[in-house]
Write an enzyme that holds these catalytic residues in place. Sequence first.
Site, PDB file in Angstrom:
ATOM      1  N   ASP A  69       0.876  -1.170   0.000  1.00 55.79           N
ATOM      2  CA  ASP A  69       0.000   0.000   0.000  1.00 55.79           C
ATOM      3  C   ASP A  69       0.906   1.210   0.000  1.00 55.79           C
ATOM      4  O   ASP A  69       1.845   1.307   0.790  1.00 55.79           O
ATOM      5  CB  ASP A  69      -0.962   0.022   1.185  1.00 55.79           C
ATOM      6  N   LYS A 175      14.979   4.042 -10.966  1.00 55.42           N
ATOM      7  CA  LYS A 175      13.908   4.214  -9.966  1.00 55.42           C
ATOM      8  C   LYS A 175      14.048   3.154  -8.877  1.00 55.42           C
ATOM      9  O   LYS A 175      13.901   3.441  -7.691  1.00 55.42           O
ATOM     10  CB  LYS A 175      12.522   4.141 -10.629  1.00 55.42           C
TER      11      LYS A 175
HETATM   12  P1  IMP Z   1      -2.860   1.729  -3.613  1.00 51.73           P
HETATM   13  O1  IMP Z   1      -1.617   1.354  -2.851  1.00 51.73           O
HETATM   14  O2  IMP Z   1      -3.406   0.609  -4.428  1.00 51.73           O
HETATM   15  O3  IMP Z   1      -3.866   2.397  -2.724  1.00 51.73           O
HETATM   16  O4  IMP Z   1      -2.474   2.797  -4.719  1.00 51.73           O
HETATM   17  C1  IMP Z   1      -1.349   3.568  -4.594  1.00 51.73           C
HETATM   18  C2  IMP Z   1      -1.426   4.754  -5.539  1.00 51.73           C
HETATM   19  O5  IMP Z   1      -0.384   5.653  -5.130  1.00 51.73           O
HETATM   20  C3  IMP Z   1      -1.115   4.396  -6.983  1.00 51.73           C
HETATM   21  O6  IMP Z   1      -2.288   4.138  -7.721  1.00 51.73           O
HETATM   22  C4  IMP Z   1      -0.392   5.627  -7.478  1.00 51.73           C
HETATM   23  O7  IMP Z   1      -1.318   6.624  -7.847  1.00 51.73           O
HETATM   24  C5  IMP Z   1       0.353   6.105  -6.236  1.00 51.73           C
HETATM   25  N1  IMP Z   1       1.704   5.510  -6.183  1.00 51.73           N
HETATM   26  C6  IMP Z   1       2.169   4.549  -5.336  1.00 51.73           C
HETATM   27  N2  IMP Z   1       3.438   4.248  -5.611  1.00 51.73           N
HETATM   28  C7  IMP Z   1       3.786   5.003  -6.671  1.00 51.73           C
HETATM   29  C8  IMP Z   1       4.987   5.107  -7.428  1.00 51.73           C
HETATM   30  O8  IMP Z   1       5.987   4.393  -7.237  1.00 51.73           O
HETATM   31  N3  IMP Z   1       4.959   6.018  -8.406  1.00 51.73           N
HETATM   32  C9  IMP Z   1       3.884   6.808  -8.684  1.00 51.73           C
HETATM   33  N4  IMP Z   1       2.737   6.727  -8.036  1.00 51.73           N
HETATM   34  C10 IMP Z   1       2.680   5.817  -7.023  1.00 51.73           C
END
Ligand code: IMP
Length: 197
Positions: A69, A175
């Site tokens: 997450d 990255k």
């Molecule tokens: P979740 O963890 O599924 O709630 O979503 C995390 C959200 O945070 C992603 O859909 C991205 O919008 C953003 N996010 C998380 N990690 C990254 C990354 O490494 N690069 C860019 N956006 C990120």
Amino acid sequence: MKIVLATRNRGKIEEIKELLKGCGFEMLTLDDFPGLALPPEDMRDFKGNALKKARSVASKTGIPSLADDSGLCVDALQGGPGVHSARYAGKGATDSDNYEKLLKELKNIPPGQRTARFVCVAALATPGGREKTFDGSLEGVIGNEPRGEYGFGYDPVFIVPGPGKTLAELSPEEKNMVSHRAKALGRLKDWLKKQMP
Ligand code: IMP
């Protein structure tokens, strides 16, 4: 050892597979379990959501699960969008919908106040109820316009101070040397090594 990645985010899956290469995991994804639904991400913090996803997938598949997450925390937005990063511009929002909304919100914020960090919590859970979390973060600033073609999510607007490039201007290998996800999974790998006899 088999492990199921508890995410449908292709960007995360690619990065996690690369970062955990050589750890001896046979990495399955939710594509291997059609119909398996992830629980709603309704916890207050990254750790709560990561544990919720890993526990749910481990118990439904009977295989240990790894959930990630993560999100972007912007100081001028009091830590937002944070756990709401994926749906910042609304349900079904694309990555560009989300970062365009962010750029709009920060339109009048001067350069010195555009500080932000990516945060990642990786949670490992077994069907038997064992669990462990690992976190990592990456400091940066939000640019004025999107730049770069790599990565996913908010990468095109997140500038890494050292190289002065956005995460989307860094190659996947670059990255993976600095990211919040690389740091969290680096801690997981260190912990795994200590578990070996
Ligand atoms: P979740 O963890 O599924 O709630 O979503 C995390 C959200 O945070 C992603 O859909 C991205 O919008 C953003 N996010 C998380 N990690 C990254 C990354 O490494 N690069 C860019 N956006 C990120």
